[in-house]
Write an enzyme that holds these catalytic residues in place. Structure first.
Site, mmCIF file in Angstrom:
data_model
loop_
_atom_site.group_PDB
_atom_site.id
_atom_site.type_symbol
_atom_site.label_atom_id
_atom_site.label_comp_id
_atom_site.label_asym_id
_atom_site.label_seq_id
_atom_site.Cartn_x
_atom_site.Cartn_y
_atom_site.Cartn_z
ATOM 1 N N HIS A 132 0.868 -1.187 0.000
ATOM 2 C CA HIS A 132 0.000 0.000 0.000
ATOM 3 C C HIS A 132 0.904 1.236 0.000
ATOM 4 O O HIS A 132 2.030 1.185 0.521
ATOM 5 C CB HIS A 132 -0.823 -0.059 1.294
ATOM 6 C CG HIS A 132 -1.893 0.969 1.435
ATOM 7 N ND1 HIS A 132 -1.637 2.273 1.792
ATOM 8 C CD2 HIS A 132 -3.241 0.882 1.294
ATOM 9 C CE1 HIS A 132 -2.782 2.943 1.862
ATOM 10 N NE2 HIS A 132 -3.773 2.127 1.565
ATOM 11 N N ASP A 209 2.916 -4.379 8.145
ATOM 12 C CA ASP A 209 1.707 -3.589 7.912
ATOM 13 C C ASP A 209 0.534 -4.561 8.060
ATOM 14 O O ASP A 209 0.233 -5.342 7.158
ATOM 15 C CB ASP A 209 1.758 -2.986 6.501
ATOM 16 C CG ASP A 209 0.440 -2.310 6.118
ATOM 17 O OD1 ASP A 209 -0.550 -2.463 6.852
ATOM 18 O OD2 ASP A 209 0.405 -1.648 5.062
ATOM 19 N N GLN A 212 -4.695 -5.084 7.188
ATOM 20 C CA GLN A 212 -5.713 -6.008 6.657
ATOM 21 C C GLN A 212 -5.670 -7.376 7.336
ATOM 22 O O GLN A 212 -6.388 -8.283 6.919
ATOM 23 C CB GLN A 212 -5.542 -6.186 5.134
ATOM 24 C CG GLN A 212 -5.676 -4.920 4.333
ATOM 25 C CD GLN A 212 -7.101 -4.345 4.334
ATOM 26 O OE1 GLN A 212 -8.056 -4.983 4.752
ATOM 27 N NE2 GLN A 212 -7.227 -3.114 3.859
ATOM 28 N N LYS A 235 -10.694 -0.177 10.505
ATOM 29 C CA LYS A 235 -10.847 -1.388 9.683
ATOM 30 C C LYS A 235 -11.253 -2.585 10.528
ATOM 31 O O LYS A 235 -11.266 -3.724 10.068
ATOM 32 C CB LYS A 235 -9.532 -1.694 8.957
ATOM 33 C CG LYS A 235 -9.179 -0.648 7.894
ATOM 34 C CD LYS A 235 -7.933 -1.050 7.145
ATOM 35 C CE LYS A 235 -7.329 0.088 6.348
ATOM 36 N NZ LYS A 235 -8.056 0.437 5.146
ATOM 37 N N CYS A 375 -4.808 2.515 -3.496
ATOM 38 C CA CYS A 375 -3.512 2.943 -2.941
ATOM 39 C C CYS A 375 -2.413 1.917 -3.200
ATOM 40 O O CYS A 375 -1.504 1.745 -2.383
ATOM 41 C CB CYS A 375 -3.601 3.253 -1.454
ATOM 42 S SG CYS A 375 -4.671 4.624 -1.086
#
Ligand code: PMP
Length: 427
Positions: A132, A209, A212, A235, A375
């Protein structure tokens, strides 16, 4: 689709949909809402919304600085929220859990603080081509400041990381590996633990990261042995404006603070300051007090349901969606088959732009999906497209919503490309 429900005991009860007031909304043309834009931001259950208004009604004041009742209450709630993040990630200590504005802010904090203090010209940062922008641009900026060199793990043909390249890409020059654990575009679940082991073997640190993955599957930072990990509250059924940075205590201790201001100091003189202890050292200014407290309500909600169950539920939905979308002539699905994929699917279609595709799904089927580059512009460029349409699932999505998505995609296909071509399914 009833057979899907019958086949899969992993499916969560649809009764939990009642926890989310917005899910009973109707949208364009009176269609019931099928919210499949969860990778961008999820919806919130009433317990999170009630927490927000409850704190403002009964407990709100600025944290840490007051000695009056409301400040004591809000400070206690804020610090309890930190403990819930610690417990959620299985971090050793609350001082390793920094509240930030979200994943982007967490990654920038590491790039500015650890990066500026530790990287020099010629040092290498290893990323992947599926990152991203939030996990690309801060390192590009750091490379500009420091002269460090960026390298990228490439993809296999089916959209997984090409792990065979890792041994050549990693060397004693690699100082940091920054990787996404689940791609927000391909859906790929990356072998993060294996990458961490290999990175540590050459002395590199690893930032994950987890924007998600933390909302969708159990994550244990001690078991992973990652050095830094970033995620966002919005999220995972929490509010926007809050997230967290996990960092190993010894690393955070050694890092200089990035943002300067109130709260992050121990003592200030006219020409100098001494920083506060962790975690305050990285929380300059008034923090996202109510969002952090409400993120705890979201964590409690998800934990009560169980992250394993949420993951299993999404796997049922994505397997069904993937297999049926594979059947659609002319549709190109980005990324691997269901066995290496989390609960999202992006696709492109030669005959119609992603935005128009998403518009039809919304207007004619009530299906909310995202369209664009998500993104991940470099990844889209690599795949030879500028945009894709993405459907992303969460705990409250149902087999009926998968039906509606597939039905909508078929309708678009019939309208725009009556004679497309088929692709071979992937495992
Ligand atoms: N990384 C990934 C993989 C993401 O999906 C996102 C959000 N789309 C981010 C980083 C950035 O998160 P935020 O906007 O909450 O900072």
């Amino acid at each position: 689709m009833n057979s899907v429900i019958a086949k899969h005991s992993q499916l969560l009860s649809t009764s939990l949909r009642g926890d989310f007031p917005i899910l009973s909304e109707t949208v364009h043309n009176g269609h019931p809402l099928a919210f499949l834009d969860n990778a961008a931001s999820t919806q919130r259950p009433a317990c999170v919304i009630d927490t927000i208004s409850g704190v403002y009604e009964r407990d709100y004041a600025n944290v840490h600085r007051g000695i009056h009742t409301l400040s004591e209450r809000s400070t206690e709630l804020y610090e309890r929220a930190r403990e819930s993040v610690r417990n959620f990630l299985n971090a050793k200590n609350v001082s390793e859990c920094i509240f930030t504005q979200g994943t982007t802010a967490s990654i920038n904090t590491v790039a500015r603080s650890w990066g500026d203090a530790n990287l020099a010209a010629g040092d290498e940062i290893l990323l992947t081509v599926m990152e991203h922008h939030s996990n690309l641009v801060p390192w590009q900026q750091l490379a500009e400041r420091s002269g460090a060199v960026l390298k990228h793990i490439p993809l296999t043909d089916d959209g997984r990381l090409d792990m065979s390249s890792l041994d050549t890409l990693l060397s004693e020059r690699t100082k940091l590996v920054a990787i996404v654990s689940v791609s927000n575009t391909l859906g790929t679940i990356n072998p993060v633990k294996e990458i961490i082991e290999k990175a540590h073997a050459v002395g590199a640190l690893v930032l994950v990261d987890a924007a998600q993955s933390v909302p969708h599957m159990p994550i244990d930072v001690q078991e992973l042995d990652c050095d830094f990990l970033a995620f966002s509250g919005h999220k995972m059924c929490g509010p926007s404006g809050v997230g967290a940075l996990y960092g190993k205590e010894a690393l955070l201790e050694a890092m200089p603070p990035f943002l300067g201001g109130g709260s992050m100091i121990n003592e200030v003189r006219l020409d100098s300051f001494t920083p506060a202890e962790l975690p305050a050292k990285f929380e300059a200014g008034t923090p996202p007090i109510v969002p952090a407290i409400a993120m705890k309500a979201a964590i409690d909600y998800l934990t009560h349901i169980g992250l394993e169950k949420i993951h299993a539920h999404e796997q049922v939905l994505i397997t069904e969606a993937y297999n049926r979308l594979q059947e659609v002539d002319g549709l190109t699905i980005l990324g691997p088959g269901p066995s290496h994929r989390a609960g999202l699917v992006s696709f492109s279609f030669e005959k119609i732009h992603a935005h128009e595709f998403a518009q039809i799904l919304n207007d004619s089927f009530g299906v909310a999906v995202r369209a664009g580059h998500h993104c991940t512009q470099p990844l889209h460029a690599l795949l030879g497209i500028t945009a894709s349409t993405r459907a992303s699932f969460y705990l409250y999505n149902t087999p009926e919503e998968v039906d509606r998505l597939v039905e909508g995609v078929h309708a678009v296909q019939k309208k725009f490309a009556p004679q497309g071509r088929k692709r071979k399914p992937r495992k």
